[in-house]
Design a protein around this motif. Structure first.
Motif, mmCIF file in Angstrom:
data_model
loop_
_atom_site.group_PDB
_atom_site.id
_atom_site.type_symbol
_atom_site.label_atom_id
_atom_site.label_comp_id
_atom_site.label_asym_id
_atom_site.label_seq_id
_atom_site.Cartn_x
_atom_site.Cartn_y
_atom_site.Cartn_z
ATOM 1 N N ASN A 87 2.786 -3.810 9.422
ATOM 2 C CA ASN A 87 2.380 -2.414 9.524
ATOM 3 C C ASN A 87 3.511 -1.451 9.179
ATOM 4 O OD1 ASN A 87 -0.199 -3.199 10.335
ATOM 5 N ND2 ASN A 87 0.395 -3.243 12.495
ATOM 6 N N LEU A 88 4.739 -1.855 9.453
ATOM 7 C CA LEU A 88 5.878 -0.978 9.147
ATOM 8 C C LEU A 88 6.122 -0.896 7.650
ATOM 9 C CD1 LEU A 88 8.388 -1.933 11.978
ATOM 10 C CD2 LEU A 88 6.904 0.076 11.826
ATOM 11 N N LYS A 89 5.892 -1.997 6.955
ATOM 12 C CA LYS A 89 6.099 -2.025 5.508
ATOM 13 C C LYS A 89 4.835 -1.673 4.740
ATOM 14 C CE LYS A 89 9.831 -5.450 5.562
ATOM 15 N NZ LYS A 89 10.293 -6.778 5.062
ATOM 16 N N ASN A 90 3.727 -1.474 5.469
ATOM 17 C CA ASN A 90 2.443 -1.184 4.820
ATOM 18 C C ASN A 90 2.104 -2.235 3.770
ATOM 19 O OD1 ASN A 90 1.906 1.196 6.295
ATOM 20 N ND2 ASN A 90 3.321 2.319 4.973
ATOM 21 N N THR A 91 2.262 -3.467 4.139
ATOM 22 C CA THR A 91 2.074 -4.576 3.208
ATOM 23 C C THR A 91 1.196 -5.654 3.818
ATOM 24 O OG1 THR A 91 4.225 -4.151 2.186
ATOM 25 C CG2 THR A 91 3.255 -6.313 1.818
ATOM 26 N N LEU A 92 0.289 -6.153 3.011
ATOM 27 C CA LEU A 92 -0.590 -7.260 3.372
ATOM 28 C C LEU A 92 -0.087 -8.507 2.668
ATOM 29 C CD1 LEU A 92 -3.433 -7.859 4.795
ATOM 30 C CD2 LEU A 92 -4.358 -7.715 2.467
ATOM 31 N N TYR A 93 -0.171 -9.644 3.339
ATOM 32 C CA TYR A 93 0.313 -10.890 2.760
ATOM 33 C C TYR A 93 -0.783 -11.948 2.769
ATOM 34 C CZ TYR A 93 4.877 -8.794 3.707
ATOM 35 O OH TYR A 93 5.968 -7.942 3.756
ATOM 36 N N SER A 110 0.841 -1.194 0.000
ATOM 37 C CA SER A 110 0.000 0.000 0.000
ATOM 38 C C SER A 110 0.874 1.240 0.000
ATOM 39 C CB SER A 110 -0.904 -0.004 1.241
ATOM 40 O OG SER A 110 -1.547 1.248 1.375
ATOM 41 N N ALA A 111 0.476 2.216 -0.814
ATOM 42 C CA ALA A 111 1.224 3.473 -0.844
ATOM 43 C C ALA A 111 0.926 4.300 0.406
ATOM 44 C CB ALA A 111 0.876 4.255 -2.095
ATOM 45 N N PRO A 143 -9.416 -7.342 9.816
ATOM 46 C CA PRO A 143 -9.806 -6.002 10.259
ATOM 47 C C PRO A 143 -8.644 -5.329 10.980
ATOM 48 C CG PRO A 143 -10.709 -7.645 11.725
ATOM 49 C CD PRO A 143 -10.022 -8.385 10.624
ATOM 50 N N ARG A 144 -8.733 -4.010 11.107
ATOM 51 C CA ARG A 144 -7.679 -3.303 11.826
ATOM 52 C C ARG A 144 -7.614 -3.779 13.278
ATOM 53 N NH1 ARG A 144 -8.677 2.025 10.546
ATOM 54 N NH2 ARG A 144 -10.130 2.188 12.267
ATOM 55 N N TYR A 157 -2.918 1.642 8.439
ATOM 56 C CA TYR A 157 -3.763 2.021 9.559
ATOM 57 C C TYR A 157 -4.982 2.838 9.115
ATOM 58 C CZ TYR A 157 -0.218 0.481 12.892
ATOM 59 O OH TYR A 157 0.653 -0.276 13.636
ATOM 60 N N ARG A 158 -4.928 3.393 7.921
ATOM 61 C CA ARG A 158 -6.073 4.184 7.463
ATOM 62 C C ARG A 158 -7.245 3.307 7.047
ATOM 63 N NH1 ARG A 158 -5.418 7.069 1.655
ATOM 64 N NH2 ARG A 158 -7.665 7.287 1.974
#
Length: 119
Positions: A73-79, A24-25, A52-53, A29-30
């Motif tokens: 969360n640090l890399k803003n990446t979902l796996y 995610s760019a 979910p968050r 958390y948004r």
């Protein structure tokens, strides 16, 4: 403008494993929820796994025990870790992010990544 970019799709043999990534760019958390959907040829897009968050993740019955959704969360990446792959897992996999604002739901989608399970 929300940007979600999937990667990791490939051709794999039955019983094999793959890990999909969704970068995610924006800060993850948004989003109230992030997840993975898939669409096989001639079929409707279906939910695979959702995170979910806050709270527990949920999975489609067809992938429970084989797939695991996670988030960095640090890399803003979902796996999406996919194990014991079956031919019926063949589909285009899409990353999804949901944001609720002012009583409305906003869905954001990646461009999709192809997963093909075949010998």
């Amino acid at each position: 403008q929300v940007q979600l970019v999937e990667s990791g799709g490939d051709l794999v043999q039955p019983g094999g494993s793959l890990r999909l990534s969704c970068a995610s760019a924006d800060s993850v958390y948004r989003f109230d929820t992030m997840g993975w959907y898939r669409q096989a040829p001639g079929k409707q897009r279906e939910l695979v796994a959702q995170m979910p968050r806050v709270g527990s993740s949920n999975y489609a019955d067809s992938v429970k025990g084989r797939f695991t959704i996670s988030r960095d969360n640090l890399k803003n990446t979902l796996y999406l870790q996919m194990n014991s792959l079956k031919s019926e897992d063949t589909a285009v996999y899409y990353c999804n992010a949901v944001q609720f604002s002012a009583g409305r739901r906003f869905d954001y989608w990646g461009q999709g990544t192809q997963v093909t399970v075949s010998s």
